[in-house]
Structure formats: C-alpha cells, structure tokens
Design a protein around this motif. Structure first.
Motif, PDB file in Angstrom:
ATOM      1  N   GLU A 104       1.591   6.423  10.469  1.00  0.00           N
ATOM      2  CA  GLU A 104       1.439   5.962   9.087  1.00  0.00           C
ATOM      3  C   GLU A 104       1.563   4.444   8.933  1.00  0.00           C
ATOM      4  O   GLU A 104       1.462   3.913   7.821  1.00  0.00           O
ATOM      5  CB  GLU A 104       2.459   6.639   8.176  1.00  0.00           C
ATOM      6  N   LEU A 107      -1.327   2.661   7.103  1.00  0.00           N
ATOM      7  CA  LEU A 107      -1.317   2.990   5.676  1.00  0.00           C
ATOM      8  C   LEU A 107      -0.220   2.209   4.952  1.00  0.00           C
ATOM      9  O   LEU A 107      -0.414   1.761   3.818  1.00  0.00           O
ATOM     10  CB  LEU A 107      -1.111   4.501   5.497  1.00  0.00           C
ATOM     11  N   VAL A 112      -0.100   1.899   0.829  1.00  0.00           N
ATOM     12  CA  VAL A 112      -0.156   3.299   0.391  1.00  0.00           C
ATOM     13  C   VAL A 112       1.266   3.793   0.151  1.00  0.00           C
ATOM     14  O   VAL A 112       2.179   3.524   0.941  1.00  0.00           O
ATOM     15  CB  VAL A 112      -0.870   4.166   1.444  1.00  0.00           C
ATOM     16  N   PRO A 115       5.118   8.800  -0.040  1.00  0.00           N
ATOM     17  CA  PRO A 115       4.822  10.243   0.052  1.00  0.00           C
ATOM     18  C   PRO A 115       3.395  10.523   0.521  1.00  0.00           C
ATOM     19  O   PRO A 115       3.171  11.435   1.321  1.00  0.00           O
ATOM     20  CB  PRO A 115       5.038  10.730  -1.383  1.00  0.00           C
ATOM     21  N   GLU A 116       2.427   9.723   0.058  1.00  0.00           N
ATOM     22  CA  GLU A 116       1.036   9.939   0.437  1.00  0.00           C
ATOM     23  C   GLU A 116       0.809   9.621   1.908  1.00  0.00           C
ATOM     24  O   GLU A 116       0.151  10.382   2.629  1.00  0.00           O
ATOM     25  CB  GLU A 116       0.106   9.088  -0.423  1.00  0.00           C
ATOM     26  N   ARG A 117       1.344   8.492   2.370  1.00  0.00           N
ATOM     27  CA  ARG A 117       1.100   8.132   3.762  1.00  0.00           C
ATOM     28  C   ARG A 117       1.802   9.098   4.712  1.00  0.00           C
ATOM     29  O   ARG A 117       1.277   9.407   5.794  1.00  0.00           O
ATOM     30  CB  ARG A 117       1.503   6.693   4.026  1.00  0.00           C
ATOM     31  N   ARG A 118       2.968   9.620   4.315  1.00  0.00           N
ATOM     32  CA  ARG A 118       3.641  10.602   5.163  1.00  0.00           C
ATOM     33  C   ARG A 118       2.829  11.895   5.240  1.00  0.00           C
ATOM     34  O   ARG A 118       2.678  12.491   6.324  1.00  0.00           O
ATOM     35  CB  ARG A 118       5.058  10.869   4.632  1.00  0.00           C
ATOM     36  N   ALA A 119       2.271  12.311   4.116  1.00  0.00           N
ATOM     37  CA  ALA A 119       1.452  13.532   4.101  1.00  0.00           C
ATOM     38  C   ALA A 119       0.219  13.372   4.983  1.00  0.00           C
ATOM     39  O   ALA A 119      -0.163  14.282   5.733  1.00  0.00           O
ATOM     40  CB  ALA A 119       1.053  13.875   2.671  1.00  0.00           C
ATOM     41  N   VAL A 120      -0.435  12.197   4.902  1.00  0.00           N
ATOM     42  CA  VAL A 120      -1.623  11.944   5.719  1.00  0.00           C
ATOM     43  C   VAL A 120      -1.253  11.937   7.202  1.00  0.00           C
ATOM     44  O   VAL A 120      -1.936  12.548   8.042  1.00  0.00           O
ATOM     45  CB  VAL A 120      -2.282  10.605   5.325  1.00  0.00           C
ATOM     46  N   ARG A 123      -0.574  15.416   8.460  1.00  0.00           N
ATOM     47  CA  ARG A 123      -1.806  16.205   8.553  1.00  0.00           C
ATOM     48  C   ARG A 123      -2.551  15.893   9.851  1.00  0.00           C
ATOM     49  O   ARG A 123      -2.999  16.803  10.561  1.00  0.00           O
ATOM     50  CB  ARG A 123      -2.707  15.929   7.348  1.00  0.00           C
TER      51      ARG A 123
END
Length: 273
Positions: A104, A107, A112, A115-120, A123
């Motif tokens: 991450e 990101l 970013v 929470p969003e960069r951790r989710a990406v 994934r």
C-alpha cells in the motif's frame, strides 16, 4: 505532444548514448520508433547488452533519452510518473516494512485514505496468494513470495503501464510458471473493458515470451530488429509451445539470438558425428 487515439505508448526516434571511462561515446539505443496500443502485452527479447533494459528504463522515466520523445497515455514524459509501474530484476520491497505496508506504500504516497489503501492492498495480496502473510517481514519470505509482493504492489498502485525487467529470471522452473500465471490472471482482469493494463516485459526466455506475449519485439544493437505478433489463443500452456505457429516463431527468435543453426548444417554435423 498529445495522443488522441488508443495508443498508450509512442516512441519517436528515441536514442540513448553513454560516455565511457575512456571518453568514447557508445549508443545503447539508436533511433527507435514504436507504438504500443492500450492493453497490449509486449515482451522484449534480445541478447545481454542489446539495449532492452535501457529502453525500458527510458519509458519508466528513470533515464532521459539523448534524443527523441516518449509519449505515455497522451503526455510526453520527463521522469517517473504514477501511470507507470516497474518491477525490477532484484527485489524492490522495503525490508523495514511489513508485506501489507509495502503493497500500500504507493497508494499512501498518492494520499489515498488508510481504510481504502488497506482494502486494496489486501485484495491484491489475496490475488497473488499471499493473504496469509500480510503482517510478515520481507526477510521471512522466499524469493518467489517476494516477487508476488512486487507484482501485488505494482497492480495495487493502479498504473496503466506495467514494466517488468526479467522479474522471474532467478526463480526455479515451477515458481516461474506459477508467477507467469499470477501475472496473466491479474492482467486479464481487464479483458471485458478498457482497463486491461499495458505490459512491457523484458526476458531472455523464448518460451516465456511465447506464453505471455501478444507481441514480441526483438532488440539487437540498440534497435528493434523484429516485431512478431503471437496469435496463439489464450489461455496458453506448455502445449501451446508445440503449435506449428509457435514453433516457427521460436525458431525465428532463436535465430535472432544466435542459437539456431541452419538445418542443413545441423544434419551435416550429425552425420559427421
């Protein structure tokens, strides 16, 4: 300079020269013009020192061309940019960061939200088969696992152009084939739309190029000396290498690499033995 059609990469009369310690100037790349459409998987192949890595480094913005221009996604480049991601021959992970933090990092640099960069990141770690080691340190991983981290990182960053400089060259046969499949599966995510990444992949391995590429560019003495379309359907496997068209391309490539002898000569040598 602005490109308004589907061309993702355009090189116009690119050259790169270096000055040697003895004061002489050596041309590593000479007068290369090339267009690569969006979403194409291109392999660059050639002997050591032929200029393929230099060409890749210029497209990445890590080296400035001595002449000519490079346009990526409609803009002339003047250095590295977030629309271009790179996987190097050597491991490029940060040893002081855990695996998920490595993935991450790009990101985070782009601002970013956490929470969003951790989710990406999670994934893509799952996609490369490393969801179970997200909190591991790089020193705890094998060479193949570190390459998976590098691939997850470059895809997570969202670059439209991915450049890989012999990323699997030091891996064993099984791991190499596993990672080829991981790379193709991630690249193929965009097959239904226009989001498929454009890939430039440097290799010395003829079979690897045949399994991966839509198009193979042969580099020799700093120039593009052949441009070959690979028409074999996807997905490909080792049986693909036995197709008559793939065999013909392989012989053509081996000839460029200086590894193919004329058939008559080979028979004469066998008879003499």
């Amino acid at each position: 300079m602005v490109v308004t059609d589907s061309r993702m990469i355009e090189l116009v009369n690119i050259g790169r020269s270096f000055r040697r310690a003895d004061g002489r100037t050596v041309a590593a790349v000479s007068d290369v013009s090339l267009t690569i459409p969006e979403g194409e998987f291109v392999c660059l192949i050639g002997t050591s020192g032929c200029g393929k890595s230099t060409l890749l480094a210029m497209i990445a913005g890590l080296l400035a061309p001595s002449q000519g221009s490079i346009v990526v996604d409609g803009r002339e480049i003047d250095g590295p940019g977030p629309e271009r991601g790179m996987v190097f021959q050597r491991d490029s992970v940060f040893p002081w960061m855990r695996v998920v933090d490595n993935v991450e990092y790009g990101l985070r640099c782009r601002g970013v939200a956490a929470p969003e960069r951790r989710a990406v990141a999670l994934r893509y770690l799952d996609r490369v088969g490393l969801g179970h080691v997200e909190r591991a340190w790089p020193r705890e991983l094998s060479g193949g696992m570190l390459k998976r981290v590098a691939i997850a990182t470059v895809f997570a960053n969202g670059a439209k152009v991915l450049m890989l400089d012999e990323p699997f060259g030091a891996l064993d046969y099984v791991t190499r084939h596993q990672l080829q499949r991981v790379l193709l599966d991630l690249w193929d995510d965009g097959r239904a739309g226009t989001t498929r990444r454009t890939v430039l992949f440097v290799t010395h391995d003829v079979d690897e190029a045949l399994l991966l590429a839509d198009r193979i560019l042969v580099v020799g003495a700093g120039r593009i000396v052949d441009d070959i379309r690979v028409e074999a359907p996807r997905p490909r496997d080792t049986d693909t290498l036995l197709r008559s068209d793939a065999v013909a391309i392989k012989h053509r490539l081996l000839g460029h690499l200086g590894l193919e002898r004329p058939l008559a000569q080979g028979r004469a040598a066998g008879a003499a033995a």
